[in-house]
Design a protein around this motif. Structure first.
Motif, mmCIF file in Angstrom:
data_model
loop_
_atom_site.group_PDB
_atom_site.id
_atom_site.type_symbol
_atom_site.label_atom_id
_atom_site.label_comp_id
_atom_site.label_asym_id
_atom_site.label_seq_id
_atom_site.Cartn_x
_atom_site.Cartn_y
_atom_site.Cartn_z
ATOM 1 N N GLN A 192 0.833 -1.195 0.000
ATOM 2 C CA GLN A 192 0.000 0.000 0.000
ATOM 3 C C GLN A 192 0.871 1.249 0.000
ATOM 4 O OE1 GLN A 192 -2.452 -2.262 3.329
ATOM 5 N NE2 GLN A 192 -3.333 -0.232 2.992
ATOM 6 N N VAL A 193 0.381 2.268 -0.657
ATOM 7 C CA VAL A 193 1.130 3.519 -0.782
ATOM 8 C C VAL A 193 1.077 4.303 0.526
ATOM 9 C CG1 VAL A 193 1.260 5.711 -2.036
ATOM 10 C CG2 VAL A 193 0.645 3.606 -3.246
ATOM 11 N N ASP A 194 2.228 4.909 0.890
ATOM 12 C CA ASP A 194 2.320 5.788 2.067
ATOM 13 C C ASP A 194 1.816 5.110 3.339
ATOM 14 O OD1 ASP A 194 3.365 7.894 0.561
ATOM 15 O OD2 ASP A 194 1.372 8.607 0.006
ATOM 16 N N THR A 195 2.120 3.836 3.459
ATOM 17 C CA THR A 195 1.687 3.055 4.622
ATOM 18 C C THR A 195 2.928 2.498 5.311
ATOM 19 O OG1 THR A 195 -0.340 2.467 3.453
ATOM 20 C CG2 THR A 195 0.218 1.154 5.382
ATOM 21 N N PRO A 196 3.250 2.978 6.510
ATOM 22 C CA PRO A 196 4.519 2.618 7.140
ATOM 23 C C PRO A 196 4.570 1.230 7.751
ATOM 24 C CG PRO A 196 3.270 4.060 8.572
ATOM 25 C CD PRO A 196 2.509 3.988 7.276
ATOM 26 N N SER A 197 3.428 0.586 7.913
ATOM 27 C CA SER A 197 3.451 -0.740 8.516
ATOM 28 C C SER A 197 4.084 -1.743 7.574
ATOM 29 C CB SER A 197 2.038 -1.206 8.868
ATOM 30 O OG SER A 197 2.070 -2.550 9.310
ATOM 31 N N ALA A 198 5.034 -2.518 8.073
ATOM 32 C CA ALA A 198 5.646 -3.578 7.278
ATOM 33 C C ALA A 198 4.908 -4.900 7.451
ATOM 34 C CB ALA A 198 7.111 -3.749 7.676
ATOM 35 N N THR A 234 -2.506 4.527 6.740
ATOM 36 C CA THR A 234 -1.555 5.406 6.064
ATOM 37 C C THR A 234 -0.885 6.341 7.065
ATOM 38 O OG1 THR A 234 -3.156 7.153 5.625
ATOM 39 C CG2 THR A 234 -2.998 5.376 3.998
ATOM 40 N N ILE A 235 0.177 6.984 6.612
ATOM 41 C CA ILE A 235 0.886 7.947 7.456
ATOM 42 C C ILE A 235 -0.063 9.053 7.906
ATOM 43 C CG2 ILE A 235 2.699 9.704 7.480
ATOM 44 C CD1 ILE A 235 4.210 7.912 5.443
ATOM 45 N N VAL A 236 -0.842 9.585 6.970
ATOM 46 C CA VAL A 236 -1.784 10.665 7.302
ATOM 47 C C VAL A 236 -2.804 10.186 8.324
ATOM 48 C CG1 VAL A 236 -3.610 12.145 6.391
ATOM 49 C CG2 VAL A 236 -1.467 11.878 5.114
ATOM 50 N N LEU A 251 23.826 1.018 0.073
ATOM 51 C CA LEU A 251 23.848 2.410 0.514
ATOM 52 C C LEU A 251 22.452 2.968 0.383
ATOM 53 C CD1 LEU A 251 25.676 4.651 1.555
ATOM 54 C CD2 LEU A 251 26.007 5.380 -0.820
ATOM 55 N N ARG A 252 21.949 3.506 1.467
ATOM 56 C CA ARG A 252 20.534 3.836 1.572
ATOM 57 C C ARG A 252 20.158 5.096 0.811
ATOM 58 N NH1 ARG A 252 16.251 2.518 4.292
ATOM 59 N NH2 ARG A 252 14.863 4.079 5.137
ATOM 60 N N ASP A 253 19.055 5.023 0.083
ATOM 61 C CA ASP A 253 18.434 6.184 -0.548
ATOM 62 C C ASP A 253 17.607 6.917 0.506
ATOM 63 O OD1 ASP A 253 16.842 7.990 -1.914
ATOM 64 O OD2 ASP A 253 16.296 6.603 -3.506
ATOM 65 N N ALA A 254 17.819 8.215 0.652
ATOM 66 C CA ALA A 254 17.129 8.967 1.693
ATOM 67 C C ALA A 254 15.619 8.901 1.551
ATOM 68 C CB ALA A 254 17.586 10.429 1.660
ATOM 69 N N ASN A 255 15.122 8.620 0.351
ATOM 70 C CA ASN A 255 13.681 8.588 0.115
ATOM 71 C C ASN A 255 13.108 7.179 0.121
ATOM 72 O OD1 ASN A 255 13.468 11.423 -0.296
ATOM 73 N ND2 ASN A 255 14.362 11.152 -2.340
ATOM 74 N N SER A 256 13.932 6.169 0.412
ATOM 75 C CA SER A 256 13.457 4.796 0.345
ATOM 76 C C SER A 256 12.713 4.413 1.607
ATOM 77 C CB SER A 256 14.627 3.839 0.126
ATOM 78 O OG SER A 256 15.486 3.841 1.250
ATOM 79 N N ARG A 257 11.956 3.288 1.522
ATOM 80 C CA ARG A 257 11.241 2.777 2.680
ATOM 81 C C ARG A 257 12.235 2.170 3.658
ATOM 82 N NH1 ARG A 257 6.120 1.076 2.841
ATOM 83 N NH2 ARG A 257 6.808 -0.886 3.763
ATOM 84 N N LEU A 258 11.811 2.058 4.922
ATOM 85 C CA LEU A 258 12.671 1.446 5.929
ATOM 86 C C LEU A 258 12.784 -0.047 5.768
ATOM 87 C CD1 LEU A 258 12.128 3.197 9.336
ATOM 88 C CD2 LEU A 258 14.271 2.726 8.191
#
Length: 235
Positions: free
Chosen positions: A17-23, A106-108, A227-234
């Protein structure tokens, strides 16, 4: 004494899912995720053959579908090579960081819930990547707590592998899980400095090899951190 080696394998690419921080999203691998997992399984099989390593008979993976599917691909490839079936055991202990009762929002949505509850302070701006921050919801944990959980599982299993090792048979055991939890576990095991946890990620399905030593310490012996992309998911 023979060597005891853990192969840490992040699952392959998956639908999410987009913009959803749960793994803890219950979705499976994409076609690209399967392709990458097969490619990396081939590479690991070649390395095992080159090094004449013995493969532990059970693969540990998280309960997420994408991790189990990745483990299945590795198990199938190694069976083709060794003609010995590998069992797959799923463990809650290998899950990614849990966000508790707001899982798969979602994050929001999560931030709106926090803002609307007078008991809670606003989270830091970087709460999704803050290793020490824990959401104020039942069942939530911090990334560091998840890392401890995974590190404890690795230590428990690799002590058993080491105890069963013989003088002439190095053994590798596969663990399939999630990038952030594995990196934080590597910090707790003394493999990564804390600053490196945020700098690195893990390539999809590419093993990172760490060795459990006879004094109880660990060392990184193979496989590159990404090497981590600053915009990538955790994850």
């Amino acid at each position: 004494m023979a060597r005891a080696i853990a192969a840490l394998i992040r699952h392959g690419e998956y639908s999410q899912q987009v913009d959803t921080p749960s793994a803890h999203q219950p979705y499976g691998l994409t076609a690209e995720g399967r392709r990458t997992a097969r490619k990396q399984a081939d590479h690991l099989a070649e390395l095992i053959d080159q090094k004449a390593w013995t493969v532990a008979g059970r693969i540990d993976c998280s309960n997420m579908l994408r991790a189990w599917q990745t483990a299945e691909i590795f198990a199938h490839r190694l069976y083709q090579q060794n003609e010995s079936a590998l069992a797959i055991d799923c463990y809650d202990a290998l899950a990614e960081r849990g966000v508790g009762s707001v899982a798969n929002l979602t994050i929001v949505e999560i931030e709106n819930i926090i803002a609307g509850d007078p008991r809670y302070e606003n989270p830091p701006a970087d709460w999704k990547s803050d290793s020490h921050y824990c959401l104020p919801f039942q069942g939530a944990e911090s990334l560091m707590q998840a890392g401890i959980r995974v590190a404890d599982h690795l230590l428990w299993q690799m002590k058993r592998v080491y105890a069963k090792s013989t003088a002439d048979a190095d053994t590798v055991k596969l663990f399939v899980g999630h990038g952030a939890a594995f990196r934080h576990a590597a910090h707790h095991l003394g493999i990564l400095e804390f600053e490196q946890v945020a700098q690195y990620s893990m390539f999809y399905a590419q093993p990172v090899l760490i060795e459990y030593l006879d004094d109880g310490s660990w060392r990184h012996i193979g496989g590159d951190w990404k090497l981590r992309d600053a915009n990538s998911r955790l994850d």
